[in-house]
Design a protein around this motif. Structure first.
Motif, PDB file in Angstrom:
ATOM      1  N   GLN A  46       0.818  -1.174   0.000  1.00  0.00           N
ATOM      2  CA  GLN A  46       0.000   0.000   0.000  1.00  0.00           C
ATOM      3  C   GLN A  46       0.858   1.231   0.000  1.00  0.00           C
ATOM      4  O   GLN A  46       0.356   2.337  -0.081  1.00  0.00           O
ATOM      5  CB  GLN A  46      -0.945   0.013   1.217  1.00  0.00           C
TER       6      GLN A  46
ATOM      7  N   ASN B 263      -6.530   1.879  12.254  1.00  0.00           N
ATOM      8  CA  ASN B 263      -6.905   0.471  12.101  1.00  0.00           C
ATOM      9  C   ASN B 263      -8.128   0.154  12.950  1.00  0.00           C
ATOM     10  O   ASN B 263      -8.193   0.525  14.129  1.00  0.00           O
ATOM     11  CB  ASN B 263      -5.767  -0.447  12.572  1.00  0.00           C
TER      12      ASN B 263
ATOM     13  N   ASP C 113       2.933  -2.012   8.761  1.00  0.00           N
ATOM     14  CA  ASP C 113       1.703  -2.535   8.184  1.00  0.00           C
ATOM     15  C   ASP C 113       0.997  -3.542   9.068  1.00  0.00           C
ATOM     16  O   ASP C 113      -0.183  -3.826   8.871  1.00  0.00           O
ATOM     17  CB  ASP C 113       2.001  -3.165   6.826  1.00  0.00           C
TER      18      ASP C 113
ATOM     19  N   GLY D 224      -1.325  -3.067  -5.191  1.00  0.00           N
ATOM     20  CA  GLY D 224      -2.150  -2.792  -4.025  1.00  0.00           C
ATOM     21  C   GLY D 224      -2.008  -3.810  -2.917  1.00  0.00           C
ATOM     22  O   GLY D 224      -2.782  -3.789  -1.957  1.00  0.00           O
TER      23      GLY D 224
ATOM     24  N   ILE E 145      -2.267  -7.481   3.284  1.00  0.00           N
ATOM     25  CA  ILE E 145      -3.255  -6.425   3.167  1.00  0.00           C
ATOM     26  C   ILE E 145      -3.517  -6.175   1.684  1.00  0.00           C
ATOM     27  O   ILE E 145      -2.595  -6.225   0.863  1.00  0.00           O
ATOM     28  CB  ILE E 145      -2.761  -5.102   3.790  1.00  0.00           C
ATOM     29  N   ARG E 146      -4.754  -5.889   1.373  1.00  0.00           N
ATOM     30  CA  ARG E 146      -5.116  -5.428   0.043  1.00  0.00           C
ATOM     31  C   ARG E 146      -5.682  -4.016   0.169  1.00  0.00           C
ATOM     32  O   ARG E 146      -6.649  -3.789   0.891  1.00  0.00           O
ATOM     33  CB  ARG E 146      -6.151  -6.351  -0.595  1.00  0.00           C
ATOM     34  N   ASP E 147      -5.059  -3.059  -0.505  1.00  0.00           N
ATOM     35  CA  ASP E 147      -5.484  -1.666  -0.458  1.00  0.00           C
ATOM     36  C   ASP E 147      -6.231  -1.282  -1.720  1.00  0.00           C
ATOM     37  O   ASP E 147      -5.876  -1.716  -2.831  1.00  0.00           O
ATOM     38  CB  ASP E 147      -4.270  -0.739  -0.315  1.00  0.00           C
TER      39      ASP E 147
ATOM     40  N   ARG F 284      -7.553   2.356  -3.540  1.00  0.00           N
ATOM     41  CA  ARG F 284      -7.469   3.815  -3.463  1.00  0.00           C
ATOM     42  C   ARG F 284      -8.857   4.410  -3.662  1.00  0.00           C
ATOM     43  O   ARG F 284      -9.512   4.202  -4.680  1.00  0.00           O
ATOM     44  CB  ARG F 284      -6.493   4.357  -4.505  1.00  0.00           C
TER      45      ARG F 284
ATOM     46  N   ARG G 188      -6.728   5.867   1.052  1.00  0.00           N
ATOM     47  CA  ARG G 188      -6.718   4.446   0.728  1.00  0.00           C
ATOM     48  C   ARG G 188      -7.410   3.663   1.832  1.00  0.00           C
ATOM     49  O   ARG G 188      -7.253   3.973   3.021  1.00  0.00           O
ATOM     50  CB  ARG G 188      -5.288   3.936   0.569  1.00  0.00           C
TER      51      ARG G 188
ATOM     52  N   GLY H   1      -7.799  -0.297   3.231  1.00  0.00           N
ATOM     53  CA  GLY H   1      -7.214  -1.621   3.117  1.00  0.00           C
ATOM     54  C   GLY H   1      -7.919  -2.628   4.004  1.00  0.00           C
ATOM     55  O   GLY H   1      -8.456  -2.282   5.056  1.00  0.00           O
TER      56      GLY H   1
ATOM     57  N   ARG I 183      -8.132  -0.837   7.416  1.00  0.00           N
ATOM     58  CA  ARG I 183      -7.209   0.272   7.651  1.00  0.00           C
ATOM     59  C   ARG I 183      -7.537   1.439   6.716  1.00  0.00           C
ATOM     60  O   ARG I 183      -7.711   1.250   5.505  1.00  0.00           O
ATOM     61  CB  ARG I 183      -5.777  -0.179   7.426  1.00  0.00           C
TER      62      ARG I 183
ATOM     63  N   ARG J  19      -5.987   4.994   5.404  1.00  0.00           N
ATOM     64  CA  ARG J  19      -4.797   5.832   5.312  1.00  0.00           C
ATOM     65  C   ARG J  19      -5.160   7.123   4.602  1.00  0.00           C
ATOM     66  O   ARG J  19      -5.785   7.106   3.527  1.00  0.00           O
ATOM     67  CB  ARG J  19      -3.682   5.130   4.525  1.00  0.00           C
TER      68      ARG J  19
END
Length: 469
Positions: free
Chosen positions: A23, A128, A248, A387, A423-425, A427, A433, A435, A465, A467
Motif C-alpha cells: 500500500q 486500524n 503494516d 495494491g 493487506i489489500r489496499d 485507493r 486508501r 485496506g 485500515r 490511510r
C-alpha cells in the motif's frame, strides 16, 4: 521440530520480496530523473526521485551527501544529486524516522504537504479497526481501534538553520486501559497495581509533541537539538509504527520493551552532531514509562541518559548502536533502575519499475535490571507491489514477567513468536486508501509454560485500515 519451524519461518521473512504486496506505492518516487537544476538556493524543486521524502519539501536545496553512492554504496546515482534540506542536517529527508532516529535513504514516505509562505506543512493519518483473537486459557478476544495522526511544520531560519515542529496523536486510549490481547507481551499497567501480561498496553493520546532546530556547519555537517513532551530519546531503531518493515502489521512486537518503548518518553532533550552519513547524539530524558492514565501529559525529572551512533553507509542501509540508563522505568518498582543496549540494521530497496519495495529489520536488545540480563531478537520483513502488502516477523525474547506476581522477577523463560499477514489496499481518492487484511501468529513456549498456555497458542487478527496521505 518447533525450533526448525521457527528458523525456517525466520529465513522466509527475508524472502518476502518475491511474494508481493503494497500500500506504500508511490509512482512519483520512480519517475525518470530530471536533470539537476542550477546550484541556487532558490532553484526549482527537483523531479521526484526514489527515496525522497515528499512530505517535507522545504525551501532549501542542497547537495545530496549520497550522490556518490549507488545501490550498495558504489557507483554514483545520478537521480540523487540534489534534495531539499532535512530537519536535522544536510541529508535526504527520507532518512528521517521517529524522533531523531534514521532509516535507509531509500525509505518511502507519504503525507499531504502544503507550502504556506516560509513554512512547509505535512499531515498523515493511519487508523486500524481490528478484531483480535488469542487462543487458550490465557487468551482473549476483542475489537479495538489503533493508529496515529501526525502533523509537522518546518521552516528555514537564517543561514543554514531549520526549525521543525511535530505532533503525533493516537486513538489507542479508546481501547481501554487494559489494551488488547497479545500472547507473550508484558509491560506497563492498567490499574497502577499490577503489570499487563499477555496484553499490549495502549499508547497515550499524545505520542509526540516535539520541536527541533538544526544548524548547518559545513557542506555535509550539522549540529541539532531536539526536545519533546512526549518525545523519543536517542535509543534503538525507529519505533515499530515508523519502520517500513513493521508499520503494516496492527500487532505490536513482543520485543517492544527491549527496542523502542522509550519513543513516548514524557520529557526528553537530545543534542547531536551529523557528519555526512554518521550521526552521534545523546539524550537526557524521563525514564519512567507512562502510567495508566492515557489522556494526559505527564512530567518528571530528566534523570535518564541515552547515547546512540547511527551510520547510513549506503542508500539502502541504516545501522545503529545505542545504550541507555533508565532511572525507575517501572511504575510498580520505583526503586529499580535498568540498563539497555540495542543494535539494529534496516535495509530497504525498490522492487521492479512500478513502485514496489522491500524492507527488512534485524535488531537485538538487552535489558539488565541487576537481577536478570534479558536478551531479545527480532527479524521482520515486508514487501509491496501494486495494491498488496505482505509482512512477516520472527521474535525471540527472554522474559521474567509471564509468571510474575504483580511485578517483575518471576522465573526467566525463553519464548518466541512467528506472525505473518497481508493487506489489500484500494485507493478511494488521490490521498485516501482503504485496506483490508489479516494476520496469523504462532507462539512458542517452553515446558514450564505449556500448562499455563495450553500448549503453543495461536493468535489471529482481521482488520480494516484507513490511510490519509
Amino acid at each position: 521440530m518447533k525450533s526448525l519451524l521457527f528458523a525456517a519461518c525466520a529465513l522466509a521473512a527475508l524472502a518476502v520480496p518475491g511474494a508481493a504486496a503494497a500500500q506504500h506505492q508511490d509512482h512519483s518516487q520512480h519517475a525518470p530523473p530530471a536533470p539537476p537544476p542550477p546550484p541556487l538556493a532558490a532553484a526549482p524543486r527537483p523531479a521526484p526521485e526514489l527515496g525522497e521524502d515528499h512530505s517535507h519539501h522545504g525551501p532549501q536545496i542542497v547537495e545530496d551527501p549520497h550522490g556518490g553512492h549507488g545501490e550498495e554504496g558504489g557507483d554514483a546515482d545520478p537521480s540523487a544529486t540534489r534534495t531539499p534540506l532535512a530537519a536535522l542536517g544536510p541529508y535526504p529527508m527520507s532518512r528521517e524516522a521517529s524522533g531523531t532516529a534514521w532509516q535507509p535513504d531509500r525509505s518511502l514516505h507519504s503525507g499531504l504537504h502544503l507550502p504556506r509562505g516560509d513554512w512547509t506543512l505535512m499531515a498523515h493519518a493511519l487508523v486500524n479497526g481490528v478484531y483480535d483473537w488469542q487462543q487458550g486459557p490465557r487468551g482473549d478476544e476483542m475489537g479495538f481501534v489503533s493508529g496515529m495522526v501526525m502533523a509537522s511544520a518546518r521552516t528555514t531560519v537564517g543561514d543554514g538553520g531549520m526549525l521543525q515542529l511535530r505532533a503525533m496523536l493516537s486513538p489507542d486510549p479508546l481501547m481501554g486501559a487494559r489494551g488488547y490481547p497479545l500472547h507473550l507481551a508484558a509491560g506497563e499497567t492498567a490499574d497502577g497495581a499490577s503489570i499487563l501480561v499477555d496484553r499490549q498496553h495502549p499508547h497515550d493520546l499524545f505520542m509526540e509533541l516535539s520541536a527541533s532546530y538544526s544548524l548547518r556547519i559545513g557542506g555535509k555537517s550539522s549540529l541539532f537539538v531536539y526536545g519533546g513532551l512526549p518525545g523519543a530519546p536517542a535509543f534503538g531503531p525507529p519505533a515499530f509504527m515508523h519502520r517500513m518493515s513493521a508499520m503494516d502489521s496492527p500487532e505490536a512486537p513482543i520485543t517492544h520493551h527491549w527496542l523502542d518503548s522509550t519513543h513516548i518518553a514524557f520529557g526528553v532533550i537530545t543534542a547531536g552532531l551529523v557528519v555526512g552519513d554518521v550521526k552521534i547524539e545523546a539524550s537526557r530524558f524521563n525514564g519512567r514509562e507512562p502510567n495508566q492514565h492515557r489522556w494526559d501529559i505527564e512530567t518528571g525529572p530528566l534523570d535518564s541518559t541515552a547515547v546512540r551512533i547511527s551510520l547510513n553507509p549506503a542508500r539502502s542501509l541504516s545501522l545503529q548502536a545505542s545504550w541507555a540508563r533508565l532511572i525507575a522505568p517501572e511504575q510498580l518498582e520505583p526503586d529499580e533502575n535498568e540498563t539497555r543496549w540495542s543494535a539494529s540494521a534496516l535495509y530497504t530497496r525498490p522492487l521492479g519499475d512500478n513502485g514496489g519495495w522491500w524492507s527488512s529489520t534485524l535488531a537485538w536488545g538487552r535489558r539488565d535490571t541487576g537481577h536478570d540480563s534479558l536478551d531479545a531478537f527480532t527479524l521482520e520483513s515486508a514487501a509491496g507491489i501494486g495494491g498488496w502488502t505482505l509482512f512477516a516477523r520472527a521474535e525471540r525474547i527472554e522474559t521474567n514477567e509471564l509468571l510474575s506476581a504483580g511485578g517483575h522477577h518471576g522465573p526467566v523463560f525463553e519464548v518466541a513468536k512467528l506472525s505473518a499477514g497481508l493487506i489489500r489496499d484500494v485507493r478511494l481518492g488521490e490521498h485516501v486508501r482503504l485496506g483490508a487484511g489479516g494476520l496469523y501468529a504462532l507462539n512458542f513456549v517452553p515446558a514450564g509454560l505449556e500448562t499455563s498456555y495450553g500448549g503453543d497458542p495461536e493468535g489471529a487478527m482481521l482488520f480494516l485500515r484507513l490511510r490519509i496521505d
